[in-house]
Design a protein around this motif. Structure first.
Motif, PDB file in Angstrom:
ATOM      1  N   GLY A   1       0.788  -1.225   0.000  1.00  0.00           N
ATOM      2  CA  GLY A   1       0.000   0.000   0.000  1.00  0.00           C
ATOM      3  C   GLY A   1       0.818   1.272   0.000  1.00  0.00           C
ATOM      4  O   GLY A   1       0.277   2.347  -0.243  1.00  0.00           O
ATOM      5  N   THR A   2       2.112   1.172   0.267  1.00  0.00           N
ATOM      6  CA  THR A   2       2.986   2.343   0.220  1.00  0.00           C
ATOM      7  C   THR A   2       3.747   2.311  -1.099  1.00  0.00           C
ATOM      8  O   THR A   2       4.738   1.599  -1.247  1.00  0.00           O
TER       9      THR A   2
ATOM     10  N   ALA B   1      -9.658  -1.609  -1.579  1.00  0.00           N
ATOM     11  CA  ALA B   1     -10.179  -1.108  -0.308  1.00  0.00           C
ATOM     12  C   ALA B   1     -10.718   0.314  -0.409  1.00  0.00           C
ATOM     13  O   ALA B   1     -11.466   0.772   0.451  1.00  0.00           O
ATOM     14  N   GLY B   2     -10.325   1.041  -1.477  1.00  0.00           N
ATOM     15  CA  GLY B   2     -10.843   2.395  -1.666  1.00  0.00           C
ATOM     16  C   GLY B   2     -10.260   3.425  -0.724  1.00  0.00           C
ATOM     17  O   GLY B   2     -10.860   4.479  -0.502  1.00  0.00           O
ATOM     18  N   THR B   3      -9.088   3.153  -0.172  1.00  0.00           N
ATOM     19  CA  THR B   3      -8.474   4.065   0.802  1.00  0.00           C
ATOM     20  C   THR B   3      -7.346   4.895   0.204  1.00  0.00           C
ATOM     21  O   THR B   3      -6.670   5.619   0.920  1.00  0.00           O
ATOM     22  N   GLY B   4      -7.114   4.757  -1.110  1.00  0.00           N
ATOM     23  CA  GLY B   4      -5.931   5.334  -1.727  1.00  0.00           C
ATOM     24  C   GLY B   4      -5.994   6.834  -1.947  1.00  0.00           C
ATOM     25  O   GLY B   4      -7.056   7.412  -2.152  1.00  0.00           O
ATOM     26  N   ALA B   5      -4.812   7.453  -1.916  1.00  0.00           N
ATOM     27  CA  ALA B   5      -4.698   8.888  -2.179  1.00  0.00           C
ATOM     28  C   ALA B   5      -3.268   9.213  -2.591  1.00  0.00           C
ATOM     29  O   ALA B   5      -2.309   8.581  -2.133  1.00  0.00           O
TER      30      ALA B   5
ATOM     31  N   GLU C   1      -7.528   1.663  -9.524  1.00  0.00           N
ATOM     32  CA  GLU C   1      -6.286   0.961  -9.225  1.00  0.00           C
ATOM     33  C   GLU C   1      -5.412   1.856  -8.329  1.00  0.00           C
ATOM     34  O   GLU C   1      -5.615   3.068  -8.284  1.00  0.00           O
ATOM     35  N   PRO C   2      -4.461   1.297  -7.615  1.00  0.00           N
ATOM     36  CA  PRO C   2      -4.109  -0.124  -7.493  1.00  0.00           C
ATOM     37  C   PRO C   2      -5.081  -0.852  -6.574  1.00  0.00           C
ATOM     38  O   PRO C   2      -5.672  -0.232  -5.683  1.00  0.00           O
TER      39      PRO C   2
ATOM     40  N   THR D   1      -0.507   6.182  -1.445  1.00  0.00           N
ATOM     41  CA  THR D   1      -0.708   5.238  -0.347  1.00  0.00           C
ATOM     42  C   THR D   1      -2.126   4.694  -0.400  1.00  0.00           C
ATOM     43  O   THR D   1      -3.082   5.444  -0.598  1.00  0.00           O
ATOM     44  N   GLY D   2      -2.267   3.364  -0.215  1.00  0.00           N
ATOM     45  CA  GLY D   2      -3.589   2.754  -0.171  1.00  0.00           C
ATOM     46  C   GLY D   2      -3.996   2.129  -1.492  1.00  0.00           C
ATOM     47  O   GLY D   2      -3.180   1.942  -2.392  1.00  0.00           O
TER      48      GLY D   2
END
Length: 290
Positions: A109-110, A133-137, A156-157, A126-127
């Motif tokens: 995730g990093t 999971a839909g937590t990326g930014a 993605e990712p 990250t994420g």
């Protein structure tokens, strides 16, 4: 300037002698914004691709802007003429990809730009995207072009089935993205790859593939350089001898062809650096005979 180009020539020769992990016949080299890039048309997994990039003196490409992304993708699909069906990643929607230097192998995730695979680099994301999971930014305003970005939401990712740790540019549409966007896929896939260099390599082997066409070569009179078009013309041209001394510089050419009069040149090898209006340049070897 003379010292710079002498260094460039020496650097290129050194790279060719010491980096045999890729054949020059399978490499498309181009320059953009003061750096050189190579599209390597030989399949390798991500680890081996990054190792070859380091052996050649560079690293898997780090893409920092939309402009750079567009130039790299255009070089892959047009300059290097990579087929959109040359390979297939089963875990990436069954389409072909080209490796870039993005990876989250060190910490899930990093995402780092770690194209030399030394476990350090810029943390640009990250994420996971919305297909995961839909937590990326994106981190700190860094540029990203993950699958789905063109529609407003990065899908993605997603680390599909827990095996996707390496970034690649998609060459066709897949369930969560379109051609030109990035996807995380398994690093075990065998794909072509893009190497980036922090300097201009300059001298390019004549066996490589170019957009420009030079004829007749060798010549003792006139040499024509063509291959540009109305949408991407030649913007300037420089000619140097083997010592790195510049003997010709033509700016604001804005034409689809350039004619060089080499009748006054001494017999030998020279290098023509040709700039296109889209920012890409090619360095071509020309031979003057008497």
């Amino acid at each position: 300037m003379k010292l710079f180009y002498t260094f460039v020539i020496t650097l290129f020769v050194s790279l060719e002698m010491n980096a045999q992990c890729a054949s020059t016949t399978n490499i498309y080299l181009f320059n953009y914004a003061g750096k050189s890039y190579e599209i390597v048309k030989e399949v390798k997994n991500w680890t081996n691709a990054s190792a070859c990039a380091v052996a050649r003196g560079g690293y898997l490409v780090q893409i920092n802007t939309a402009a750079e992304d567009s130039v790299v993708y255009n070089a892959i699909t047009v300059g290097a003429a990579v087929s959109s069906t040359y390979a297939s990643a089963a875990d990436g929607g069954g389409i072909a990809y080209v490796w870039i230097g993005a990876t989250d192998r060190q910490t899930e995730g990093t995402w780092l730009w770690d194209g030399d695979y030394n476990n350090t680099g810029t943390n640009f994301w990250t994420g996971q995207g919305s297909a995961g999971a839909g937590t990326g930014a994106a981190i700190g305003g860094n540029y990203v072009n993950w699958g789905g970005t063109s529609l407003g939401t990065a899908e993605e990712p997603d680390d599909y089935i827990g095996i996707q740790d390496c970034g690649a540019i998609g060459l066709n549409t897949w369930p969560h993205g379109i051609a030109g966007e990035w996807n995380d896929i398994s690093g075990l896939n065998n794909m072509y790859y893009v190497i980036e260099y922090d300097t201009l390599l300059g001298i390019i082997d004549n066996e490589q593939k170019f957009q420009s066409i030079i004829y007749p070569n060798p010549s003792g009179d006139l040499i024509t350089i063509s291959g540009a078009n109305s949408n991407n013309q030649f913007s300037s041209c420089k000619v140097m001898n083997q010592m790195g001394a510049m003997i010709l510089s033509e700016e604001n050419v804005n034409a689809s062809s350039i004619t060089l009069n080499v009748s006054e040149y001494s017999e030998g090898i020279y290098y023509a650096i040709i700039f296109f209006s889209d920012g890409i340049s090619e360095t071509r070897k020309i031979s003057v005979v008497k």
